[in-house]
Every structure is written in C-alpha cells, then in structure tokens.
Write a protein that holds these residues in place. Sequence first.
Motif, PDB file in Angstrom:
ATOM      1  N   GLU A  95       0.838  -1.209   0.000  1.00  0.00           N
ATOM      2  CA  GLU A  95       0.000   0.000   0.000  1.00  0.00           C
ATOM      3  C   GLU A  95       0.874   1.262   0.000  1.00  0.00           C
ATOM      4  O   GLU A  95       0.528   2.272  -0.620  1.00  0.00           O
ATOM      5  N   HIS A  96       2.028   1.183   0.686  1.00  0.00           N
ATOM      6  CA  HIS A  96       2.946   2.338   0.727  1.00  0.00           C
ATOM      7  C   HIS A  96       3.913   2.347  -0.451  1.00  0.00           C
ATOM      8  O   HIS A  96       4.888   3.114  -0.454  1.00  0.00           O
ATOM      9  N   GLY A  97       3.673   1.491  -1.422  1.00  0.00           N
ATOM     10  CA  GLY A  97       4.473   1.526  -2.651  1.00  0.00           C
ATOM     11  C   GLY A  97       5.830   0.848  -2.553  1.00  0.00           C
ATOM     12  O   GLY A  97       6.722   1.107  -3.365  1.00  0.00           O
ATOM     13  N   LYS A  98       6.013  -0.034  -1.550  1.00  0.00           N
ATOM     14  CA  LYS A  98       7.299  -0.730  -1.416  1.00  0.00           C
ATOM     15  C   LYS A  98       7.264  -2.042  -2.202  1.00  0.00           C
ATOM     16  O   LYS A  98       6.235  -2.729  -2.237  1.00  0.00           O
ATOM     17  N   HIS A  99       8.410  -2.416  -2.755  1.00  0.00           N
ATOM     18  CA  HIS A  99       8.553  -3.773  -3.279  1.00  0.00           C
ATOM     19  C   HIS A  99       8.775  -4.701  -2.093  1.00  0.00           C
ATOM     20  O   HIS A  99       9.313  -4.283  -1.066  1.00  0.00           O
ATOM     21  N   VAL A 100       8.357  -5.944  -2.265  1.00  0.00           N
ATOM     22  CA  VAL A 100       8.453  -6.898  -1.149  1.00  0.00           C
ATOM     23  C   VAL A 100       9.221  -8.133  -1.586  1.00  0.00           C
ATOM     24  O   VAL A 100       9.018  -8.648  -2.691  1.00  0.00           O
ATOM     25  N   VAL A 101      10.101  -8.597  -0.703  1.00  0.00           N
ATOM     26  CA  VAL A 101      10.770  -9.896  -0.878  1.00  0.00           C
ATOM     27  C   VAL A 101      10.360 -10.741   0.328  1.00  0.00           C
ATOM     28  O   VAL A 101      10.469 -10.280   1.461  1.00  0.00           O
ATOM     29  N   THR A 102       9.863 -11.942   0.068  1.00  0.00           N
ATOM     30  CA  THR A 102       9.428 -12.772   1.193  1.00  0.00           C
ATOM     31  C   THR A 102       9.845 -14.221   1.005  1.00  0.00           C
ATOM     32  O   THR A 102       9.948 -14.706  -0.125  1.00  0.00           O
ATOM     33  N   ALA A 103      10.071 -14.892   2.162  1.00  0.00           N
ATOM     34  CA  ALA A 103      10.372 -16.326   2.141  1.00  0.00           C
ATOM     35  C   ALA A 103       9.164 -17.103   2.669  1.00  0.00           C
ATOM     36  O   ALA A 103       9.265 -18.293   2.936  1.00  0.00           O
ATOM     37  N   ALA A 127       8.609 -10.589  -4.631  1.00  0.00           N
ATOM     38  CA  ALA A 127       9.520 -11.651  -5.075  1.00  0.00           C
ATOM     39  C   ALA A 127       9.600 -12.716  -3.983  1.00  0.00           C
ATOM     40  O   ALA A 127       9.570 -12.391  -2.790  1.00  0.00           O
ATOM     41  N   PHE A 128       9.700 -13.988  -4.391  1.00  0.00           N
ATOM     42  CA  PHE A 128       9.520 -15.053  -3.392  1.00  0.00           C
ATOM     43  C   PHE A 128      10.368 -16.297  -3.684  1.00  0.00           C
ATOM     44  O   PHE A 128       9.943 -17.418  -3.391  1.00  0.00           O
ATOM     45  N   ALA A 307      19.205 -17.373   2.492  1.00  0.00           N
ATOM     46  CA  ALA A 307      19.634 -15.987   2.245  1.00  0.00           C
ATOM     47  C   ALA A 307      20.055 -15.818   0.790  1.00  0.00           C
ATOM     48  O   ALA A 307      19.832 -14.759   0.177  1.00  0.00           O
ATOM     49  N   SER A 308      20.653 -16.852   0.221  1.00  0.00           N
ATOM     50  CA  SER A 308      21.069 -16.786  -1.185  1.00  0.00           C
ATOM     51  C   SER A 308      19.873 -16.451  -2.083  1.00  0.00           C
ATOM     52  O   SER A 308      19.964 -15.623  -2.999  1.00  0.00           O
ATOM     53  N   ALA A 309      18.734 -17.082  -1.781  1.00  0.00           N
ATOM     54  CA  ALA A 309      17.517 -16.822  -2.579  1.00  0.00           C
ATOM     55  C   ALA A 309      16.939 -15.440  -2.285  1.00  0.00           C
ATOM     56  O   ALA A 309      16.499 -14.721  -3.195  1.00  0.00           O
ATOM     57  N   VAL A 310      16.948 -15.053  -1.021  1.00  0.00           N
ATOM     58  CA  VAL A 310      16.419 -13.723  -0.655  1.00  0.00           C
ATOM     59  C   VAL A 310      17.217 -12.634  -1.378  1.00  0.00           C
ATOM     60  O   VAL A 310      16.659 -11.688  -1.955  1.00  0.00           O
ATOM     61  N   ILE A 311      18.542 -12.783  -1.380  1.00  0.00           N
ATOM     62  CA  ILE A 311      19.391 -11.736  -1.970  1.00  0.00           C
ATOM     63  C   ILE A 311      19.271 -11.743  -3.502  1.00  0.00           C
ATOM     64  O   ILE A 311      19.305 -10.685  -4.138  1.00  0.00           O
ATOM     65  N   ALA A 312      19.096 -12.920  -4.082  1.00  0.00           N
ATOM     66  CA  ALA A 312      18.874 -12.963  -5.537  1.00  0.00           C
ATOM     67  C   ALA A 312      17.622 -12.142  -5.892  1.00  0.00           C
ATOM     68  O   ALA A 312      17.608 -11.409  -6.888  1.00  0.00           O
ATOM     69  N   ASP A 313      16.602 -12.263  -5.059  1.00  0.00           N
ATOM     70  CA  ASP A 313      15.391 -11.452  -5.273  1.00  0.00           C
ATOM     71  C   ASP A 313      15.682  -9.958  -5.098  1.00  0.00           C
ATOM     72  O   ASP A 313      15.186  -9.119  -5.868  1.00  0.00           O
TER      73      ASP A 313
END
Length: 436
Positions: A95-103, A127-128, A307-313
Amino acid sequence: MKPINVALLGIGTVGTGTFAVLERNQDEIARRAGRPIHIAVVADKDIERAKEITRGACRVTGDAFAVVADPKIDIVIELIGGCKVARELVLAAIEHGKHVVTANKALLAMHGNEIFAAAQRKNVMVAFEAAVAGGIPIIKALREGLTANRIEWIAGIINGTTNFILSEMRDKALSFDTALRQAQRLGYAEADPTFDVEGIDAAHKLTIMSAIAFGIPMQFERCHIEGITRLQAEDIRYAESLGYRIKLLGITRRRAEGVELRVHPTLIPARRLIANVEGAMNAVLVKGDAVGATLYYGKGAGAEPTASAVIADLVDVTRMHTADRAHRVPHLAFQPDAVVNIPVLPMSEVETSYYLRLRVEDRPGVLADVTRILADQMISIEAMIQREPAEGEEQTDIIMLTHRTREKNMDAAIARIEALPVVKGKAVRLRMEELG
Ligand code: HSE
C-alpha cells in the motif's frame, strides 16, 4: 551510485544469514545489481538481539508497521513467518508503494492471490524465490528459464525434514517415531514437527510452483495433503526389494480435465536421480514438453542457502526498480490477465499407480479373490511378492504393484478387498510414480 534502501522485518535464522551474506559479498552483489544494496533498518521484537547481530550497521526498531510506511525505504524483506502479522505488514508495505521480498510460503499459498492483486494495483514487485526449496533457484527456472515450454508436471522433494526422516528410516531400519526423535535431536525437526511431517509445508511450496507452472491462481485449499506419520518401516523395506524408494513428493500435473495437486509418500524407481536425494536435501523435477525432464537440487533450508535466494530477489528487484511494469517478469509467470482458473481435480480423479500391502490368511484362493476384485475395477497388476510365512504362521503379507488407474477405482477395489473374510485389517495403499 546511490544505494537502494532495504528494511528487514524479522532477524531470525534467515534474516541473520541475509545480513551476513549481504555484508560479506557486498561488492560482488553491487556489481551485479548496478548499485549497493543497503539494509537501512531491521525490525524485530527482540531489539537487543537484533542490535547484537547488526552491530551498529543499521537502525533497529521494534515497530515494523512504522518501517513499512517509511518513505526512505524502497524494498521490504518479510522474514517474520506466519500469516497474520506478516500478511498485514506485506499488504501495508505494498500500500505504501514498497517492493516486497518474502520467504513466507504459507503466506503466499494462502493469501497470494490477494497479495499479488494488491501488488499489481500498486505497481510493485513481490519476489519469493526463498519460499520454495530454499537456495534452489526453482522459481527463477519456472518463471524465466522454462518459458518456452508447456510444463507437463512437477515432482519435488521439497521438505528436508521429512526427507531426512525417510532416509534414516531406510538406512537404519528405524520406525517413524525413532527417526523423528533423531531428527529433533540433530536440529532437523522442530519441537512441534506437525507442519513438516504432515506434509503442510510441502503443500504450501507445491501450491506456489503449480500456480507459476500452469498460470493458475494459488489453490492451497484444494491440495491433497498426506504426510509420513503413518508410514511403516516394513513398507520401505518391501518397496526397496521391488526396486523402489519412498519419498514424500509434492506432485502437480496438468491433464486435459484439470490439474492434479497432491502431497503424499510416493514410491519412485530407485534408479531415478531424484530417488537418491538423501538427508535434508531438496530436489525438484520439472517436465517441459520441449526441454524434457530437468532436475534442480540443493539445500532447501538453512540460514545462508535461504539468504542466497532472498538476496537474488533483492538483486532482481534492484535491477528492475526503475523499469516500467511491462518490462517486469509477471509475479505468477503468466501475464495477470492470462491467469486462468483451471480446476484442481479431486483426489478421486487422480491417475497414478499403486503399491498395496495386504495381510491375508495363507490358504488357497486368497490371491484369486483379490485379483478378481482388481480385474473388476480394470486395475492391472504389474508385480507381486508374497512374504514366506514363518513356521506355523497362518497369515502372510501380499504386496502388489499396479499399473495406472484412477484413485476412485482403487478406492472401490480396496473397500471390497478389505471386506473379504480372508483379509485381515486395513490394506496399506501407497501411490507410485515412474517419473519417466
Ligand atoms: N521446514 C522446511 C524443511 C524448511 O524441512 O524443508 C523451510 O521450509
């Protein structure tokens, strides 16, 4: 170049790994992303612990809702887990216009349709990669690497805890309970292992893969879920003697009538590569019409693999941050207006082969009675063994492998077989896939 500002919500195992890998590889990551990626703030309930981990490198707060509203933040990483607060925070961030990365696989499997719709409206990315199979880039493969293909099916070992338990049961001839206790002692299983051993965690991940493989909405509530708690050591042994291994597989398959979506213990031929994935490792087999079968293998959990996947996102989002929407990879791999509501088939319509174990009286005509019932349901037998009864024993086990049939035919056959006076107790039924 100006860094992109990231907020990290939840600095537990994966959050700590993300912080450490970003710090260690910051130059390499910036070369790839085109600009530095900077964790500007960490929000966690345990502020003191968060401060110890971050050692003054960023701001620490207990107020995650203030963080997702902070105009200085570009990307929010959600590593809190669970569905309640995490859902509220992710929706607030969007809602605040942020991109989201989630596991958070549970969050996406159960609320993904709402979250992706909100992201679409607000023109932000969610991104997930870390939500499925930890460090294995399976989301990237399905969404980007395989886009030429009509994906036919996916079969995955996508829960390390259960794969570890099954490996121990097979290697050391342990019961489920003993292998579970062993897994808990070694830190592979949680004190409350329900999500893993009942197949729920695997079902979350399978739901996500099915959606992006076939361009359908998340349909977790229609996934058939069966864990490994009732699996008996003797069936692992019998399967082995027939040339099969038992794995907890998440299987999704496209058929003309709909999509199969199911998690259950499955016999697979021991000669397949995926049958030899042991311990806590994960592997996903994807069959595309053009490429054929492809196999992805690696660590499905743990601080730095995830973390490898989170950072790739983070890198992906950073690269696309200033691009317009048309240049982005769609969340569910298919353009939002091309996502179609293909039904998930009820389990009774699933097609597979079976392993059956029956405890029977050891006397003439028993096998004839059983095979007649199978023939009446048009179920063809592929292989059979009968355990030699011990001296003086009047009962024995018959183990049968069948060819493919519909689950409803097998249900009907089993009901009739169990009603035979010569059959003792319940039949053990396991599903079997050739994965050829
Ligand atoms: N508990 C999961 C597993 C890892 O055992 O694979 C996180 O999804």
